[in-house]
Scaffold this active site. Structure first.
Site, mmCIF file in Angstrom:
data_model
loop_
_atom_site.group_PDB
_atom_site.id
_atom_site.type_symbol
_atom_site.label_atom_id
_atom_site.label_comp_id
_atom_site.label_asym_id
_atom_site.label_seq_id
_atom_site.Cartn_x
_atom_site.Cartn_y
_atom_site.Cartn_z
ATOM 1 N N GLU A 248 0.876 -1.165 0.000
ATOM 2 C CA GLU A 248 0.000 0.000 0.000
ATOM 3 C C GLU A 248 0.912 1.213 0.000
ATOM 4 O O GLU A 248 1.820 1.282 0.833
ATOM 5 C CB GLU A 248 -0.823 0.033 1.292
ATOM 6 C CG GLU A 248 -1.939 -0.976 1.346
ATOM 7 C CD GLU A 248 -2.588 -0.989 2.733
ATOM 8 O OE1 GLU A 248 -3.064 0.061 3.177
ATOM 9 O OE2 GLU A 248 -2.573 -2.056 3.365
ATOM 10 N N ARG B 174 4.987 -13.182 9.431
ATOM 11 C CA ARG B 174 5.708 -11.914 9.274
ATOM 12 C C ARG B 174 7.086 -12.021 9.884
ATOM 13 O O ARG B 174 7.317 -12.824 10.788
ATOM 14 C CB ARG B 174 4.988 -10.794 10.030
ATOM 15 C CG ARG B 174 3.639 -10.447 9.529
ATOM 16 C CD ARG B 174 3.005 -9.403 10.441
ATOM 17 N NE ARG B 174 3.392 -8.050 10.075
ATOM 18 C CZ ARG B 174 2.754 -7.321 9.159
ATOM 19 N NH1 ARG B 174 1.728 -7.820 8.520
ATOM 20 N NH2 ARG B 174 3.147 -6.101 8.875
ATOM 21 N N LYS C 157 4.302 0.042 10.303
ATOM 22 C CA LYS C 157 4.314 1.353 9.652
ATOM 23 C C LYS C 157 3.859 2.444 10.595
ATOM 24 O O LYS C 157 4.426 3.529 10.606
ATOM 25 C CB LYS C 157 3.364 1.324 8.455
ATOM 26 C CG LYS C 157 4.031 0.906 7.171
ATOM 27 C CD LYS C 157 3.095 1.197 6.016
ATOM 28 C CE LYS C 157 3.073 0.036 5.063
ATOM 29 N NZ LYS C 157 1.939 0.038 4.159
HETATM 30 P P1 ATP Z 1 -0.372 -1.994 6.769
HETATM 31 O O1 ATP Z 1 -0.614 -2.239 8.195
HETATM 32 O O2 ATP Z 1 -0.379 -0.544 6.379
HETATM 33 O O3 ATP Z 1 -1.145 -2.878 5.832
HETATM 34 P P2 ATP Z 1 1.864 -3.541 5.979
HETATM 35 O O4 ATP Z 1 3.147 -3.564 6.696
HETATM 36 O O5 ATP Z 1 1.035 -4.763 5.875
HETATM 37 O O6 ATP Z 1 1.126 -2.376 6.629
HETATM 38 P P3 ATP Z 1 1.715 -3.354 3.101
HETATM 39 O O7 ATP Z 1 2.114 -2.227 2.226
HETATM 40 O O8 ATP Z 1 0.329 -3.813 3.064
HETATM 41 O O9 ATP Z 1 2.136 -2.935 4.551
HETATM 42 O O10 ATP Z 1 2.713 -4.564 2.858
HETATM 43 C C1 ATP Z 1 3.023 -5.069 1.604
HETATM 44 C C2 ATP Z 1 3.325 -6.526 1.731
HETATM 45 O O11 ATP Z 1 4.410 -6.736 2.621
HETATM 46 C C3 ATP Z 1 2.138 -7.296 2.273
HETATM 47 O O12 ATP Z 1 1.962 -8.461 1.492
HETATM 48 C C4 ATP Z 1 2.536 -7.627 3.667
HETATM 49 O O13 ATP Z 1 1.977 -8.839 4.060
HETATM 50 C C5 ATP Z 1 4.065 -7.711 3.577
HETATM 51 N N1 ATP Z 1 4.673 -7.415 4.879
HETATM 52 C C6 ATP Z 1 4.504 -6.313 5.623
HETATM 53 N N2 ATP Z 1 5.174 -6.412 6.785
HETATM 54 C C7 ATP Z 1 5.812 -7.604 6.769
HETATM 55 C C8 ATP Z 1 6.667 -8.305 7.683
HETATM 56 N N3 ATP Z 1 7.013 -7.777 8.862
HETATM 57 N N4 ATP Z 1 7.143 -9.514 7.330
HETATM 58 C C9 ATP Z 1 6.796 -10.054 6.144
HETATM 59 N N5 ATP Z 1 5.998 -9.459 5.247
HETATM 60 C C10 ATP Z 1 5.492 -8.245 5.538
HETATM 61 MG MG MG Z 2 -1.096 -4.449 4.535
#
Ligand code: ATP
Ligand code: MG
Length: 565
Positions: free
Chosen positions: A40, A266, A276
């Site tokens: 996002e 994660r 974030k």
């Molecule tokens: P939000 O809470 O804003 O959704 P987010 O960290 O999930 O934050 P995204 O931009 O949706 O942010 O993340 C993009 C991709 O990265 C998603 O598929 C998410 O699952 C993955 N991702 C985010 N944080 C992690 C993490 N700590 N470990 C592994 N994958 C992650």
């Molecule tokens: Mg997300």
């Protein structure tokens, strides 16, 4: 070389996701593997995202498929162009390419709208006039079923009409929503008639004012997967409960292919935060200097700190891709960084806390050029000249006036080796009025040139040094963990666990003069200290270096302890 095995060759990587893909290929269920990385655009990428990036792009590369870069831009209120650009730059920096496969969920808005009408026509979606609060009240709880909305049985024609008027902008934000008609008593809250379209009169970074209704994540993600031909939609565990909804929607839409979602845990990393929301707070409240502050786990922060993308890929490659949550030791990342830089970084001498040494028997006004090795692990890196003369700087910590038993470095009357140069003996200690040591008077042994004495005399320490005349001043920034505990905020406010000593600035360092030309971000080893790189704050007048990482590897120690216990 260390004892750590190399990460497995790509074709040998095994985890449950890759096993599924192998099976799908073997059984002919899929011909081409297509994945996507779906950020996002509402923040900067961090090392947690790197796990998803390396997995999605890695899998696509290993199986000869492709990975799409897809922005999930369904929430215009929080999104900005700045992030769209930064995210692409960061993924490229990490080493991955998507070629022509750059997509935005917003590219698919027209198709998604059509699919929403398709659901309405099939009686699978309805317009609800309940307010957001009322919808919440009707949803029930984990232990109590929800209640049907009074608008649930609206006739198809009325739903269609209202949906079209929503699109036309006739209603204010929050007045109505489109909901999938599934099951208000489902044990899975996501299936209790989830909202799939909402009214948002907001300017979108890409579609501008074309739309005032936007699909929710659940009605954009799987749909974009289907439109783009994504075969394996790999996401983190928090979406596991969304999978039945993902499948429910896809099953009811006229898709050409059926994507499937798989989840993995994660990445959590000790001594830092990977959320974030938290990261934004740290930047906005000035706990760190910027998004690329070298203390942050953002990809920009790690980059500014001097961590090579290959070390991050190596680190991610050592993590398990599984469904069990855990916290990975920061020490493992640091270990990967050291292991790489030990092979590649050029060695230089730099004195971080200088103490002046005057060599009394040095021939007045003379300068000598000595030869120093650039990288003992890479003969091809060659040697460089370093100049030596009667005034040099050594590290303040390398001298003690009254040394305890185990201190083998310089002390009154004691002889040590200067790296690549001579043996020196401390003859006199000069102090200021406050009693602080400000200078040492030493003698050198001309016969020990290059660092060994012809009579076989041994010394117990070798010190790094720089010539006083032929060195350049610099500021050096030392970084420590941003948080004092492994699990910040475990029992209270995260901010209470901030490390007040995460940044230490040394303003009066002296470096080998060649370091004035170091490229920003390029790693060098300051001998005996660690790995450093020039910071973008450097100017021709004032060099600034960041410590990427010290030399001491605590990962090896942790491993050893684990083996013993
Ligand atoms: P939000 O809470 O804003 O959704 P987010 O960290 O999930 O934050 P995204 O931009 O949706 O942010 O993340 C993009 C991709 O990265 C998603 O598929 C998410 O699952 C993955 N991702 C985010 N944080 C992690 C993490 N700590 N470990 C592994 N994958 C992650
Ligand atoms: Mg997300």
């Amino acid at each position: 070389m260390s004892e750590q095995p190399d990460p497995a060759a790509p074709e040998e990587i095994r985890d449950y996701i890759r096993d599924i893909i192998r099976d799908d290929l073997a059984a002919g269920r899929r011909e081409v593997i297509v994945t996507r990385f779906p950020p996002e655009p509402n923040g900067y990428l961090h090392i947690g995202h790197a796990k998803s990036i390396c997995l999605n792009f890695g899998v696509a590369n290993e199986f000869g498929g492709r990975c799409h870069m897809r922005f999930d831009d369904t929430n215009p209120v929080k999104e900005e162009h700045e992030y769209i650009d930064a995210i692409q730059e960061d993924v490229k920096w990490l080493g991955f390419r998507w070629g022509e496969h750059l997509y935005f969920a917003s590219d698919h808005f027209e198709r998604l709208y059509g699919w929403a009408e398709h659901l309405i026509n099939a009686g699978d979606a309805y317009i609800d006039d309940l307010s957001p609060d009322e919808i919440r009240e009707h949803r029930g709880t984990l232990t109590e079923p929800g209640r049907n909305s009074p608008y649930r049985e609206r006739p198809v024609a009325e739903n269609l009409d209202l949906f079209q008027r929503m699109r036309a902008g006739e209603f204010p934000n929050g007045a109505r929503v489109l909901r999938a008609k599934i099951d208000m008593s489902s044990g899975n809250m996501n299936l209790r008639d989830p909202v799939i379209y909402r009214i948002l009169h907001a300017n979108h970074p890409r579609t501008g004012d074309a739309w005032c209704i936007y699909p929710t994540y659940d009605f954009a993600h799987g749909q974009s997967d289907a439109i783009e031909g994504v075969t394996h939609s790999l996401c983190t565990l928090e979406f596991e409960d969304h999978r039945p909804l993902y499948d429910w929607l896809i099953a009811r839409l006229p898709v050409d292919m059926v994507p499937l979602q798989y989840e993995f845990s994660r990445l959590n990393l000790s001594y830092t935060v990977l959320s974030k929301r938290r990261l934004i707070q740290l930047v906005q409240d000035n706990h760190v200097r910027s998004w690329d502050d070298p203390r942050l786990p953002t990809l920009r922060g790690l980059r500014r700190r001097g961590i090579p993308p290959a070390a991050i890929r190596d680190f991610i490659g050592r993590l398990a891709i599984s469904k069990s949550d855990g916290v990975v030791e920061m020490a493992l990342l640091e270990h990967c960084v050291r292991e790489l830089l030990n092979q590649t970084a050029l060695r230089r001498m730099a004195v971080l806390k200088p103490l002046k040494v005057v060599i009394d028997n040095w021939p007045e006004g003379e300068t000598e050029v000595l030869e120093a090795i650039n990288n003992p692990n890479d003969e091809a890196a060659g040697t460089r000249p370093v100049s030596f003369s009667g005034e040099i700087y050594i590290e303040r910590d390398d001298f003690m006036e009254e040394p305890p038993k185990k201190f083998f470095r310089l002390a009154p009357g004691r002889e040590v080796r200067l790296r690549y140069a001579y043996f020196i003996t401390c003859r006199e200690v000069i102090k200021d009025d406050a009693g602080e040591v400000i200078e040492l008077r030493c003698s050198y042994d001309p016969a020990s040139r290059g660092g060994s004495s012809p009579d076989g005399r041994k010394v117990k320490a070798t010190l790094h040094w720089v010539s006083a005349a032929d060195s350049v001043p610099a500021e050096v920034r030392l970084y420590n963990h941003l948080f004092t505990r492994e699990n910040p905020g475990a029992d209270g406010d995260v901010l209470d666990d901030l490390n007040s000593e995460s940044l230490e600035v040394l303003a009066d360092c002296r470096l080998e003069p060649g370091l004035a030309n170091a490229a920003i971000g390029e790693a060098v080893q300051f001998e005996r200290q660690g790995y450093f790189c020039s910071d973008p704050d450097s100017t021709p007048e004032r060099l600034v270096f960041n410590r990427t990482i010290s030399l001491r590897d605590i990962w090896a120690k942790i491993q050893k302890q684990n083996r013993q216990s």
